[in-house]
Write a protein that holds these residues in place. Sequence first.
Motif, short mmCIF file in Angstrom:
data_model
loop_
_atom_site.label_atom_id
_atom_site.label_comp_id
_atom_site.label_asym_id
_atom_site.label_seq_id
_atom_site.Cartn_x
_atom_site.Cartn_y
_atom_site.Cartn_z
N GLU A 220 1.38 5.15 -1.22
CA GLU A 220 0.47 6.30 -1.34
C GLU A 220 0.45 6.85 -2.76
O GLU A 220 1.20 7.77 -3.10
CB GLU A 220 0.88 7.39 -0.36
N ASP B 282 -9.31 2.48 -2.14
CA ASP B 282 -9.90 2.83 -0.85
C ASP B 282 -11.26 3.50 -1.03
O ASP B 282 -12.19 3.27 -0.26
CB ASP B 282 -8.95 3.75 -0.07
N TYR C 36 1.00 4.07 5.15
CA TYR C 36 1.26 3.76 3.76
C TYR C 36 2.71 4.13 3.44
O TYR C 36 3.28 5.06 4.04
CB TYR C 36 0.34 4.55 2.84
N SER D 169 -7.01 0.53 6.99
CA SER D 169 -6.01 -0.06 6.10
C SER D 169 -4.60 0.13 6.66
O SER D 169 -3.79 -0.80 6.67
CB SER D 169 -6.12 0.58 4.72
N GLN D 170 -4.32 1.33 7.14
CA GLN D 170 -2.98 1.60 7.68
C GLN D 170 -2.74 0.86 8.99
O GLN D 170 -1.60 0.48 9.29
CB GLN D 170 -2.80 3.10 7.86
N GLU E 109 -11.80 8.37 4.92
CA GLU E 109 -10.80 8.44 5.99
C GLU E 109 -10.87 7.22 6.90
O GLU E 109 -9.84 6.75 7.41
CB GLU E 109 -10.98 9.72 6.82
N VAL F 197 -5.75 5.37 -3.52
CA VAL F 197 -6.91 6.22 -3.23
C VAL F 197 -8.15 5.68 -3.95
O VAL F 197 -9.25 5.63 -3.38
CB VAL F 197 -6.64 7.68 -3.64
N ARG G 81 0.85 -1.20 0.00
CA ARG G 81 0.00 0.00 0.00
C ARG G 81 0.88 1.25 0.00
O ARG G 81 1.23 1.78 1.05
CB ARG G 81 -0.96 -0.04 1.18
N GLN H 137 -9.13 4.36 5.19
CA GLN H 137 -7.68 4.57 5.20
C GLN H 137 -7.08 4.28 6.56
O GLN H 137 -5.99 3.69 6.67
CB GLN H 137 -7.37 6.00 4.76
#
Length: 261
Positions: A190, A198, A225, A216-217, A210, A195, A188, A213
């Motif tokens: 950036e 996501d 990311y 995910s992080q 958000e 984007v 992943r 994200q």
Amino acid sequence: MDLHLTNRKALVAASSSGLGKAIAAQLVAEGADVMLVSRNESKLAEAREELAKLGGGRVEYTVADVKDKGDVEKLLQRTGELFGRIDILVCNSGGPPAGKFEELTDEDWEHAFHLNLLSYVRMIRGALPYMKELGGHIVNMTSTSIKQPIPGLVLSNTFRTGVAGLTKTLSQELAPYGILINTVAPGRIETDRIVQLDSKKAEQQGVPLEQIQERSQAEIPLGRYGTPEEFAKAVVFLLSGANTYLTGTTLVVDGGLVQAL
């Protein structure tokens, strides 16, 4: 460490933005001459202007669609004419559409095949006449899906894995010519692609981008990311003269995300 990239001649596909552009920028900064490639001439012109300011190697560009056989042939020919040789090749392409198996048509499968597998075959085939005499370095860009399939990305899971098999096979066939070829699998990082993926998840789940994200992080051991720049540094090592013995490998650059051995 001296990467021995000064005056090396490189072709980087899908390089007007994203990871391809980041790799091209790192190569130029290290002194390599780089051919940028994409379908969008205005973005290519902007990228060339930006990279030329790095003060390293020469930057040129060619408008080409890597899915088109004729475009790939013209791309390799023009690169050879301008640079005299090709020492470095980065096979790269945009990711195929997200979707589950039953949602995808034959046209979706054929498009992904031409974009994410056959384009690599054609670029490597076209570069070999320039590389076989003096050797060279090739990197095939894929995805962490080659190690751990990603839900909802069946096209990527299928064709990126094919690229890994191609790389491993060619590492044996090309070794006698001093050509080193490796696969790099970004996690992943950036970019616009992340984007996009996501945003699709957020839409499907009916939650803010958000929130997706953050989740995910949180799955990444390093907690964030990756940046295109730090990803590019790993790739450029594999492409450089400092790499003299790594071939047929898959380098996963993902902050520890993938749990497969």
